[in-house]
Motif scaffolding. Sequence first.
Motif, PDB file in Angstrom:
ATOM      1  N   ASP A 177      33.795 -10.014 -43.274  1.00  0.00           N
ATOM      2  CA  ASP A 177      34.452 -11.186 -42.644  1.00  0.00           C
ATOM      3  C   ASP A 177      34.241 -10.834 -41.151  1.00  0.00           C
ATOM      4  OD1 ASP A 177      35.100 -12.070 -45.285  1.00  0.00           O
ATOM      5  OD2 ASP A 177      37.017 -10.934 -45.371  1.00  0.00           O
ATOM      6  N   VAL A 178      34.709  -9.608 -40.560  1.00  0.00           N
ATOM      7  CA  VAL A 178      34.780  -9.586 -39.317  1.00  0.00           C
ATOM      8  C   VAL A 178      33.157  -9.867 -38.609  1.00  0.00           C
ATOM      9  CG1 VAL A 178      35.253  -7.717 -37.439  1.00  0.00           C
ATOM     10  CG2 VAL A 178      36.561  -7.815 -39.482  1.00  0.00           C
ATOM     11  N   GLU A 179      32.496  -9.195 -39.233  1.00  0.00           N
ATOM     12  CA  GLU A 179      30.984  -9.628 -38.661  1.00  0.00           C
ATOM     13  C   GLU A 179      30.762 -11.020 -38.748  1.00  0.00           C
ATOM     14  OE1 GLU A 179      27.776  -7.714 -40.535  1.00  0.00           O
ATOM     15  OE2 GLU A 179      26.324  -8.529 -39.328  1.00  0.00           O
ATOM     16  N   ALA A 180      31.248 -11.833 -39.493  1.00  0.00           N
ATOM     17  CA  ALA A 180      31.029 -13.245 -39.569  1.00  0.00           C
ATOM     18  C   ALA A 180      31.893 -13.748 -38.375  1.00  0.00           C
ATOM     19  CB  ALA A 180      31.377 -13.763 -40.902  1.00  0.00           C
ATOM     20  N   ASP A 181      33.021 -13.614 -38.307  1.00  0.00           N
ATOM     21  CA  ASP A 181      33.863 -13.894 -37.071  1.00  0.00           C
ATOM     22  C   ASP A 181      33.135 -13.717 -35.731  1.00  0.00           C
ATOM     23  OD1 ASP A 181      35.887 -14.705 -38.879  1.00  0.00           O
ATOM     24  OD2 ASP A 181      37.103 -13.241 -38.438  1.00  0.00           O
ATOM     25  N   CYS A 182      32.541 -12.393 -35.760  1.00  0.00           N
ATOM     26  CA  CYS A 182      31.926 -11.923 -34.464  1.00  0.00           C
ATOM     27  C   CYS A 182      30.823 -12.747 -34.160  1.00  0.00           C
ATOM     28  CB  CYS A 182      31.551 -10.528 -34.544  1.00  0.00           C
ATOM     29  SG  CYS A 182      33.027  -9.421 -34.237  1.00  0.00           S
ATOM     30  N   ARG A 183      30.167 -13.128 -35.259  1.00  0.00           N
ATOM     31  CA  ARG A 183      28.811 -13.894 -35.261  1.00  0.00           C
ATOM     32  C   ARG A 183      29.120 -15.233 -34.677  1.00  0.00           C
ATOM     33  NH1 ARG A 183      24.549 -11.058 -35.762  1.00  0.00           N
ATOM     34  NH2 ARG A 183      24.550  -8.988 -37.286  1.00  0.00           N
ATOM     35  N   LYS A 184      30.177 -15.773 -35.149  1.00  0.00           N
ATOM     36  CA  LYS A 184      30.566 -17.098 -34.697  1.00  0.00           C
ATOM     37  C   LYS A 184      30.744 -17.223 -33.291  1.00  0.00           C
ATOM     38  CE  LYS A 184      32.593 -18.850 -38.818  1.00  0.00           C
ATOM     39  NZ  LYS A 184      33.864 -18.634 -39.456  1.00  0.00           N
ATOM     40  N   THR A 185      31.880 -16.359 -32.862  1.00  0.00           N
ATOM     41  CA  THR A 185      32.345 -16.357 -31.475  1.00  0.00           C
ATOM     42  C   THR A 185      31.129 -15.757 -30.528  1.00  0.00           C
ATOM     43  OG1 THR A 185      34.295 -15.341 -31.994  1.00  0.00           O
ATOM     44  CG2 THR A 185      33.751 -14.818 -29.895  1.00  0.00           C
ATOM     45  N   ALA A 186      30.095 -14.957 -31.059  1.00  0.00           N
ATOM     46  CA  ALA A 186      29.032 -14.662 -30.089  1.00  0.00           C
ATOM     47  C   ALA A 186      28.028 -15.922 -30.044  1.00  0.00           C
ATOM     48  CB  ALA A 186      28.089 -13.464 -30.947  1.00  0.00           C
ATOM     49  N   ILE A 217      24.256 -10.345 -31.148  1.00  0.00           N
ATOM     50  CA  ILE A 217      25.009  -9.098 -31.581  1.00  0.00           C
ATOM     51  C   ILE A 217      24.455  -8.491 -32.497  1.00  0.00           C
ATOM     52  CG2 ILE A 217      27.346  -9.791 -30.977  1.00  0.00           C
ATOM     53  CD1 ILE A 217      28.054  -9.975 -33.823  1.00  0.00           C
ATOM     54  N   ARG A 218      24.466  -7.079 -32.558  1.00  0.00           N
ATOM     55  CA  ARG A 218      24.140  -6.057 -33.342  1.00  0.00           C
ATOM     56  C   ARG A 218      25.288  -5.537 -33.780  1.00  0.00           C
ATOM     57  NH1 ARG A 218      18.670  -3.833 -31.625  1.00  0.00           N
ATOM     58  NH2 ARG A 218      17.620  -5.852 -31.133  1.00  0.00           N
ATOM     59  N   PHE A 219      25.496  -5.607 -35.250  1.00  0.00           N
ATOM     60  CA  PHE A 219      26.957  -5.211 -35.931  1.00  0.00           C
ATOM     61  C   PHE A 219      26.824  -3.996 -36.737  1.00  0.00           C
ATOM     62  CE2 PHE A 219      30.551  -5.179 -38.276  1.00  0.00           C
ATOM     63  CZ  PHE A 219      31.560  -5.672 -37.760  1.00  0.00           C
ATOM     64  N   HIS A 220      27.273  -2.861 -36.378  1.00  0.00           N
ATOM     65  CA  HIS A 220      26.943  -1.339 -37.120  1.00  0.00           C
ATOM     66  C   HIS A 220      28.445  -0.976 -37.595  1.00  0.00           C
ATOM     67  CE1 HIS A 220      22.624  -1.583 -36.003  1.00  0.00           C
ATOM     68  NE2 HIS A 220      22.979  -1.437 -34.733  1.00  0.00           N
ATOM     69  N   GLN A 221      28.133  -0.086 -38.562  1.00  0.00           N
ATOM     70  CA  GLN A 221      29.339   0.900 -38.954  1.00  0.00           C
ATOM     71  C   GLN A 221      28.677   2.038 -39.484  1.00  0.00           C
ATOM     72  OE1 GLN A 221      30.508   1.876 -42.341  1.00  0.00           O
ATOM     73  NE2 GLN A 221      32.085   2.888 -41.420  1.00  0.00           N
ATOM     74  N   SER A 222      29.375   3.018 -39.030  1.00  0.00           N
ATOM     75  CA  SER A 222      28.975   4.492 -39.759  1.00  0.00           C
ATOM     76  C   SER A 222      30.021   5.336 -40.050  1.00  0.00           C
ATOM     77  CB  SER A 222      27.786   4.905 -39.135  1.00  0.00           C
ATOM     78  OG  SER A 222      27.458   6.346 -39.554  1.00  0.00           O
TER      79      SER A 222
END
Length: 149
Positions: free
Chosen positions: A31-40, A47-52
Amino acid sequence: MSRLVFVLNGPNLNLLGKRQPHIYGHETLADVEADCRKTAASEGLEIRFHQSNREYEIIDWIHEAREIAAGIVINPAAFTHTSVAILDALSAYEGPVIEVHISNVHKREAFRHHSYVSLRADGVIAGLGTQGYTLALQRVARLIATKKT
Ligand code: DQA
């Protein structure tokens, strides 16, 4: 000029939405990634969205950002409070860096009050929930736009 922003997430954030929802809420990282993609998209950013869960991967992404990214939004999660290595990697990065925490770390245990990353971050957002990410992206867009070359 690059409009690419890295959004980096540290350990346990893959469990967002399931992990301690009274602290971190019900939104998932997807969900956060989707929000970030909209804002971007509305800010004209890519954006490149990563988690580790692995410190070295986050460091490697910061090194990659040195070559190609105009800004970094980072929630280092628990590494915030422990990682000199992430601080050093960010210190070798020249663009704007915004540190995000979903929870208000200052209202929590004392060990969460210190951030190594804040020694480098241009701004810190804490306690605004997952909205902090999109606000951080808006700030990065502004900083990129006003950057003196
Ligand atoms: C966090 C706060 C950290 O103290 C914690 O270790 C996390 C998440 C936040 O987003 O509120 O994993 O960075």
